[in-house]
Scaffold this active site. Structure first.
Site, short mmCIF file in Angstrom:
data_model
loop_
_atom_site.label_atom_id
_atom_site.label_comp_id
_atom_site.label_asym_id
_atom_site.label_seq_id
_atom_site.Cartn_x
_atom_site.Cartn_y
_atom_site.Cartn_z
N CYS A 45 0.83 -1.21 0.00
CA CYS A 45 0.00 0.00 0.00
C CYS A 45 0.86 1.26 0.00
CB CYS A 45 -0.91 0.02 1.23
SG CYS A 45 -2.04 -1.37 1.34
N ASP A 136 -20.99 11.52 -14.79
CA ASP A 136 -22.41 11.23 -14.59
C ASP A 136 -22.65 10.38 -13.35
OD1 ASP A 136 -21.31 8.87 -15.47
OD2 ASP A 136 -22.60 8.65 -17.23
#
Length: 214
Positions: A45, A136
Site C-alpha cells: 500500500c 455522470d
C-alpha cells in the site's frame, strides 16, 4: 452489495484526511478513481499510494480525482502519509484524500473484502479494489486485486484514456492500445456512417470475407 457497470455509484459520507466528504460532492463534474487498501503501514500500500501521489498531475490532466480508502482511522492515515512521502522521496502537500473505514462499513457495502486475507485479529482485509466513476456518477470500470498483488497505475491511466475517448467517439481500443494509437470502428457503425466519421479508416481483408476489422 454489487455495483454493475453503468449503474450510479452510491453516494456516501466519510471521514477523510481532508475532513468529512460527501462522495458525489467531492467528485463534482470530474471523473473519479476510488481505490482501496487493506491497512495502513503495509508495504504494498505504501508503494501504491506513493505512486498515485506522483501521478496526480497525470490525473489532473484527465480531470480525474483520486481518493483512497483504508481500514484505519484518520489519525493513522495522517501519520502514515509521512512514511509514504519519505519512502517515495516526496515533499510538500499530500495531493488527495484517504478515507477512514475503521469499521469496514464501506468495504462491506462495496464488496471490497478479501475473505482469504485476514489481519492479526482475524478480520478479513480489504482487497485492492479500483472503481472508476464518470462525471455522470456511473461506474465505468471496476478491478479487484488480492491484497498480495500491487496495482499497475500506468495501466489504470491507460484505461482512463480509453474510457474517456470511447465515451465520445464511436470507437473501441484494441489490445495493448496506448493514447494516440489506432482504434477500431465500433461494429454498430454502418459502413456509410464510418466513411463520414472516419474518412481515412481502412477495412482489413480476412479469410471470412467479413468486413468487421475496421
Amino acid at each position: 452489495m454489487g455495483i454493475n457497470l453503468g449503474e450510479v455509484f452510491p453516494d456516501f459520507q466519510a471521514e477523510t484526511t481532508d475532513g468529512t466528504i460527501s462522495f458525489h460532492t467531492f467528485l463534482g463534474d470530474s471523473w473519479g478513481i476510488l481505490f482501496s487498501h487493506p491497512a495502513d503501514y503495509t508495504p504494498v500500500c505504501t508503494t501504491e499510494l506513493g505512486a498515485v501521489n506522483n501521478l496526480v498531475g497525470e490525473f489532473q490532466k484527465r480531470n480525474v480525482k483520486p481518493i483512497a480508502l483504508s481500514c484505519d482511522p484518520v489519525e493513522s492515515h495522517l501519520s502514515w502519509i509521512s512514511d509514504i512521502k519519505a519512502y517515495s522521496g516526496q515533499s510538500g502537500e499530500w495531493a488527495f484524500p484517504i478515507i477512514a473505514d475503521s469499521k469496514r462499513e464501506l468495504a462491506v457495502k462495496f464488496g471490497m473484502l478479501d475473505p482469504d486475507e485476514k489481519d492479526k485479529a482475524g478480520m478479513p482485509l480489504t482487497a485492492r479494489c479500483v472503481f472508476i466513476i464518470g462525471p455522470d456518477k456511473k461506474l465505468k470500470l471496476s478491478l479487484l486485486y488480492p491484497a498480495s498483488t500491487g496495482r499497475n497505475f500506468d495501466e489504470i491511466i491507460r484505461v482512463i484514456d480509453s474510457l474517456q475517448l470511447t465515451a465520445f467517439k464511436k470507437v473501441a481500443t484494441p489490445v495493448n492500445w496506448q493514447a494516440g494509437g489506432e482504434c477500431m470502428v465500433l461494429p454498430s457503425v454502418k459502413p456509410e456512417e464510418a466513411k463520414t466519421l472516419f474518412p481515412e479508416h481502412r477495412v482489413q481483408d480476412l479469410p471470412s470475407g467479413k468486413p468487421y476489422m475496421r
